[in-house]
Design a protein around this motif. Structure first.
Motif, PDB file in Angstrom:
ATOM      1  N   ARG A 137       0.138  -1.244  -0.067  1.00 25.90           N
ATOM      2  CA  ARG A 137      -0.009   0.181   0.008  1.00 25.90           C
ATOM      3  C   ARG A 137       1.011   1.208   0.200  1.00 25.90           C
ATOM      4  O   ARG A 137       1.807   1.259   0.169  1.00 25.90           O
ATOM      5  N   ARG A 138       0.394   2.269  -0.645  1.00 24.69           N
ATOM      6  CA  ARG A 138       0.695   3.386   0.004  1.00 24.69           C
ATOM      7  C   ARG A 138       0.491   4.822   0.426  1.00 24.69           C
ATOM      8  O   ARG A 138      -1.203   4.190   0.395  1.00 24.69           O
ATOM      9  N   GLY A 182      -0.164  10.528  -2.306  1.00 23.43           N
ATOM     10  CA  GLY A 182       1.146  11.446  -2.649  1.00 23.43           C
ATOM     11  C   GLY A 182       1.429  12.771  -1.979  1.00 23.43           C
ATOM     12  O   GLY A 182       0.975  13.608  -3.221  1.00 23.43           O
ATOM     13  N   THR A 200       2.573  15.134  -5.019  1.00 22.05           N
ATOM     14  CA  THR A 200       3.611  14.471  -6.134  1.00 22.05           C
ATOM     15  C   THR A 200       2.660  14.746  -7.230  1.00 22.05           C
ATOM     16  O   THR A 200       1.430  15.296  -6.985  1.00 22.05           O
ATOM     17  N   PRO A 221       5.729   8.225  -6.977  1.00 26.53           N
ATOM     18  CA  PRO A 221       5.999   8.875  -6.006  1.00 26.53           C
ATOM     19  C   PRO A 221       7.477   9.529  -6.376  1.00 26.53           C
ATOM     20  O   PRO A 221       8.430   9.687  -7.571  1.00 26.53           O
ATOM     21  N   ALA A 226      10.650   8.441  -1.809  1.00 31.12           N
ATOM     22  CA  ALA A 226       9.801   7.957  -1.529  1.00 31.12           C
ATOM     23  C   ALA A 226      10.231   6.170  -1.810  1.00 31.12           C
ATOM     24  O   ALA A 226      10.036   5.778  -2.987  1.00 31.12           O
ATOM     25  N   HIS A 227       9.965   5.875  -0.926  1.00 26.40           N
ATOM     26  CA  HIS A 227      10.474   3.601  -1.140  1.00 26.40           C
ATOM     27  C   HIS A 227       9.045   2.860  -0.466  1.00 26.40           C
ATOM     28  O   HIS A 227       8.326   3.444   0.730  1.00 26.40           O
ATOM     29  N   VAL A 228       9.000   2.123  -0.947  1.00 29.03           N
ATOM     30  CA  VAL A 228       8.402   1.038  -0.025  1.00 29.03           C
ATOM     31  C   VAL A 228       8.922   0.035  -0.563  1.00 29.03           C
ATOM     32  O   VAL A 228      10.245   0.092  -1.170  1.00 29.03           O
ATOM     33  N   ASP A 256      12.699  -2.459  -5.327  1.00 28.36           N
ATOM     34  CA  ASP A 256      12.474  -1.634  -4.286  1.00 28.36           C
ATOM     35  C   ASP A 256      13.870  -1.485  -2.985  1.00 28.36           C
ATOM     36  O   ASP A 256      14.298  -0.483  -2.664  1.00 28.36           O
ATOM     37  N   THR A 315       7.688   3.429   3.098  1.00 27.88           N
ATOM     38  CA  THR A 315       5.978   3.847   3.723  1.00 27.88           C
ATOM     39  C   THR A 315       5.569   1.920   4.585  1.00 27.88           C
ATOM     40  O   THR A 315       6.196   0.717   2.938  1.00 27.88           O
ATOM     41  N   SER A 334      -0.120  -4.200   2.393  1.00 27.15           N
ATOM     42  CA  SER A 334      -0.505  -4.720   1.394  1.00 27.15           C
ATOM     43  C   SER A 334      -1.806  -5.059   0.787  1.00 27.15           C
ATOM     44  O   SER A 334      -2.648  -5.422   1.391  1.00 27.15           O
TER      45      SER A 334
END
Ligand SMILES: Cc1cc2nc3c(=O)[nH]c(=O)nc-3n(C[C@H](O)[C@H](O)[C@H](O)COP(=O)(O)OP(=O)(O)OC[C@H]3O[C@@H](n4cnc5c(N)ncnc54)[C@H](O)[C@@H]3O)c2cc1C
Length: 408
Positions: free
Chosen positions: A115-116, A119, A122, A128, A132-134, A140, A247, A251
């Motif tokens: 999940r994000r 933004g 953004t 993203p 900014a990461h997942v 990733d 983040t 999920s």
């Protein structure tokens, strides 16, 4: 129905690979297609937040099977291509490159996607912002590591959003490689819902002791300026500033490609107790949702061991056919997590317990095994560096045994 001659496994992660291997091991010698949308051959995800993020391991150590072992499976291996649609009537998987995979049986093993956060700020296309990461894929993990260790954000402020195991591991690893880490969590004792209060309190103390700043709050959106992440906004209206944001807020099952398949897609691919989602359709791993025999409620497990066990189960049931003897899937859930040099292992649902009953050691010693008891029954077990005693509790978790144990 005759035995399938063409099987398609969609999703080339742990569950997909282990399904394919189990089918071959059981003697299936028909066409076996394995479809995966990542370019890499199947690799293991748990090290992403541990040895790979820390830089101890290089990506090649994550590979689950070397090229020779993959060759021996005689797969029709389609990597780097997404399954776009499943037409159950025509028994065909449609791929994003326009090709079709006809099959008599299909195994869905497409896992989950992170999940994000909304933004805030953004660009309109949803890309993203930088920083900014997942954390789900090898790409990733490499991108996060690069931000933490190289370039303008290296050694800067990392904000980890999300109080689950993934956030905890990433925070622990990141602080170990020199990041200044803030961990944003929504409860006083993050991880208690998974591991139980006592173990969670031990880990939370270790985070603090290693310099992780734990901040309580709920992020409502990502902040960015000039295409770069600058932090998050919290529900109370305040902003938390950061150079890099990870983040880790859970999920969603990767089932969008099944939208018009007619399968049940409520919180995962809805299966029966044998992991069948419909005639000739099976599901395994993080994407599969099946009824827990104890509660009757559907559940999904995002655990590495489950991906293997469920894959073996599905392969067996699939080959048994509708007239054969298929088995109900009754796993004893198992997970581990590595933080600050400690490995925590857990069976069942320690977080559901109302009593913590150490049978060996104690949390203070950082070495223990404990039964996790609810309403006088063992619902879980958790431990650190006490593998034997913990293993001894597994059968009691499986049996939902009374506590204290009845005299023999
Ligand atoms: C960073 C990290 C650390 C973890 N650490 C632990 C741990 O310490 N202990 C533990 O028990 N578990 C851990 N896990 C969980 C564990 O890795 C998962 O439970 C396991 O990988 C699930 O395997 P899977 O095959 O079901 O899904 P995945 O490994 O996600 O594989 C699914 C594959 O399907 C692909 N896919 C998705 N949609 C499509 C499509 N339409 N077409 C084609 N391919 C598609 C995906 O890209 C992916 O390659 C961790 C997970 C992560 C991300």
């Amino acid at each position: 129905m005759t035995a399938p001659r063409r099987i398609a496994v969609v999703g080339a992660g742990a569950a997909g690979l282990h399904t394919a291997e189990a089918l071959r091991r059981a003697g299936y010698d028909g066409r076996l297609t394995l479809v995966g949308d990542e370019e890499e051959p199947p690799y293991d995800r748990p090290p992403l937040s541990k040895h790979l993020l820390s830089g101890q391991w290089q990506p090649d150590r994550l590979t689950l099977r070397d090229p020779r072992a993959l060759d021996e499976l005689r797969l029709d291996l389609r990597l780097g291509v997404r399954a776009r649609r499943l037409d159950r009537r025509a028994r065909t998987v449609h791929l994003a490159d326009g090709r079709e995979v006809p099959c008599d049986a299909v195994v869905i093993a497409t896992g989950v996607r992170p999940r994000r956060l909304p933004g805030a700020g953004t660009p309109g296309d949803g890309t993203p912002p930088a920083g900014a990461h997942v954390l789900r894929t090898l790409a990733d993990a490499l991108a996060l590591r690069a931000d933490l260790c190289e370039g303008p954000r290296a050694g800067g402020r990392l904000l980890v959003v999300g109080g689950g195991l993934l956030g905890a591991e990433a925070a622990a690893t990141a602080v170990g490689i020199g990041a200044e880490v803030t961990w944003l969590v929504s409860t006083d004792t993050p991880l208690a819902a998974v591991l139980g209060t006592e173990t969670a309190a031990l880990l939370t103390g270790l985070h603090r002791g290693h310099g992780v700043r734990i901040h309580r709050g709920t992020a409502t959106g990502l902040l960015s300026r000039g295409g770069r992440a600058t932090g998050v906004r919290l529900a109370d209206g305040t902003d938390l500033a950061a150079d890099t944001v990870l983040t880790a807020i859970g999920s969603e099952p990767a089932t969008e490609w099944l939208a018009d398949s007619g399968l049940g897609l409520d919180g995962g691919v809805v299966c029966d107790a044998r992991c069948a989602a419909g005639p000739g359709v099976w599901a395994a791993g993080d994407a599969a949702c099946w009824p827990d025999p104890r509660t009757g409620r559907h559940r999904r497990l995002e655990q590495r061991t489950n991906a293997t066990e469920q894959a073996l189960h599905v392969a067996r049931n699939l080959l048994a056919g509708p007239d054969g003897t298929t088995e109900v899937y009754t796993p004893v859930p198992y997970l581990w997590t590595d933080q600050y040099g400690l490995r925590v292992q857990a069976f069942g649902s320690p977080g559901a317990a109302d009593r913590f009953e150490p049978v060996d050691g104690s949390p203070e010693e950082h070495r223990f095994a404990a039964a996790c008891v609810r309403d006088g029954r063992v619902v879980g077990a958790v431990g650190i560096a006490s593998a034997r005693a913990l293993r001894g509790l597994r059968a009691q978790v499986a049996a939902h045994a009374p506590w204290p144990p009845e005299p023999a």
